[in-house]
Design an enzyme around this catalytic site. Structure first.
Site, mmCIF file in Angstrom:
data_model
loop_
_atom_site.group_PDB
_atom_site.id
_atom_site.type_symbol
_atom_site.label_atom_id
_atom_site.label_comp_id
_atom_site.label_asym_id
_atom_site.label_seq_id
_atom_site.Cartn_x
_atom_site.Cartn_y
_atom_site.Cartn_z
ATOM 1 N N CYS A 1 81.800 50.606 25.345
ATOM 2 C CA CYS A 1 80.357 50.845 25.307
ATOM 3 C C CYS A 1 80.107 52.289 24.882
ATOM 4 O O CYS A 1 80.291 52.616 23.711
ATOM 5 C CB CYS A 1 79.699 50.476 26.621
ATOM 6 S SG CYS A 1 80.616 50.964 28.091
ATOM 7 N N SER A 2 79.728 53.146 25.795
ATOM 8 C CA SER A 2 79.391 54.508 25.372
ATOM 9 C C SER A 2 79.540 55.506 26.509
ATOM 10 O O SER A 2 78.784 56.459 26.593
ATOM 11 C CB SER A 2 77.956 54.538 24.857
ATOM 12 O OG SER A 2 77.103 54.106 25.900
ATOM 13 N N CYS A 3 80.524 55.298 27.384
ATOM 14 C CA CYS A 3 80.721 56.210 28.499
ATOM 15 C C CYS A 3 80.945 57.630 27.955
ATOM 16 O O CYS A 3 81.671 57.825 26.983
ATOM 17 C CB CYS A 3 81.908 55.769 29.332
ATOM 18 S SG CYS A 3 81.641 54.136 30.069
ATOM 19 N N CYS B 1 84.564 55.660 23.664
ATOM 20 C CA CYS B 1 84.469 54.602 24.665
ATOM 21 C C CYS B 1 84.491 53.312 23.864
ATOM 22 O O CYS B 1 83.514 52.991 23.203
ATOM 23 C CB CYS B 1 83.202 54.694 25.509
ATOM 24 S SG CYS B 1 83.098 53.287 26.644
HETATM 25 FE FE FE Z 1 81.336 52.968 28.149
#
Ligand code: FE
Length: 204
Positions: free
Chosen positions: A111-113, A108
């Protein structure tokens, strides 16, 4: 696709996150906006009940059952739902399958999906600036650092997750696993192999 930043507080975490989280929880509890017992239940769920063993179960089923594999590739959200795997951050899952021609890897960049219901809480490296930038720029180098060296002829395809779509990599089924049942197969499927920074282990 746009990212829903309101859903990603970690993108702008202060330097002392644990303290800030504690302060926030205390305030929200005092104002009656959150129930500490409900928070504990959520934490317990993601710490102990939800994790890569669920994703591994889906992969093992796909390896064993061609019709399930087909459904997983067509509509992963519905297919994992058949196994009782549902939940936040797993509403729109897309499964991508590794082949001798193509190795898939997930990042991602914003961010950190991450597909929580299948893999649990993302590892720290997945959220790091370095992985997010380098997975796209130099995926083979990143893979090498994870101990994965792909054959030259195998292309790397990098998938950028968003708040809308989370990816599950279906690793290639290792050789010598013909006689194994789903439980034994699932044990060969690591978290990293489902992010694409690893491959499924050969049986010992
Ligand atoms: Fe994300």
């Amino acid at each position: 696709m746009p990212h829903d930043d309101s859903d990603h507080p970690h993108a702008l975490l202060p330097s002392d996150p644990a303290l800030r989280v504690k302060a926030l929880e205390t305030l929200l509890t005092a104002k009656g906006l959150v129930d500490p017992a409900a928070l504990d239940a959520i934490l317990d769920t993601y710490e102990r009940k939800v994790g890569p063993h669920l994703g591994a179960q889906a992969v093992a089923r796909a390896w064993s059952d061609p019709a399930f594999r087909e459904r997983l590739l067509t509509d992963a959200t519905a297919a994992i739902g058949e196994l009782g795997i549902t939940g936040r951050q797993g509403e729109h899952v897309v499964a991508v399958e590794n082949t001798p021609e193509t190795h898939n890897m997930v990042v991602c960049t914003l961010c950190s999906c991450y597909p929580w219901p299948l893999l649990g809480i993302p590892p720290a490296w997945y959220k790091s600036d370095a992985y997010r930038a380098r997975a796209v720029r130099e995926p083979r180098k990143v893979l090498a650092e994870f101990g994965v060296t792909l054959p030259e002829g195998q292309a790397v395809r990098v998938w950028d997750s968003t708040a809308e779509v989370r990816y599950l990599v279906i690793p290639m089924r290792p050789e010598g696993t013909e006689g194994l049942d789903e439980t034994a197969l699932a044990a060969l499927v690591s978290r990293d192999s489902m992010i694409g920074t690893g491959v499924a282990e050969a049986p010992k």
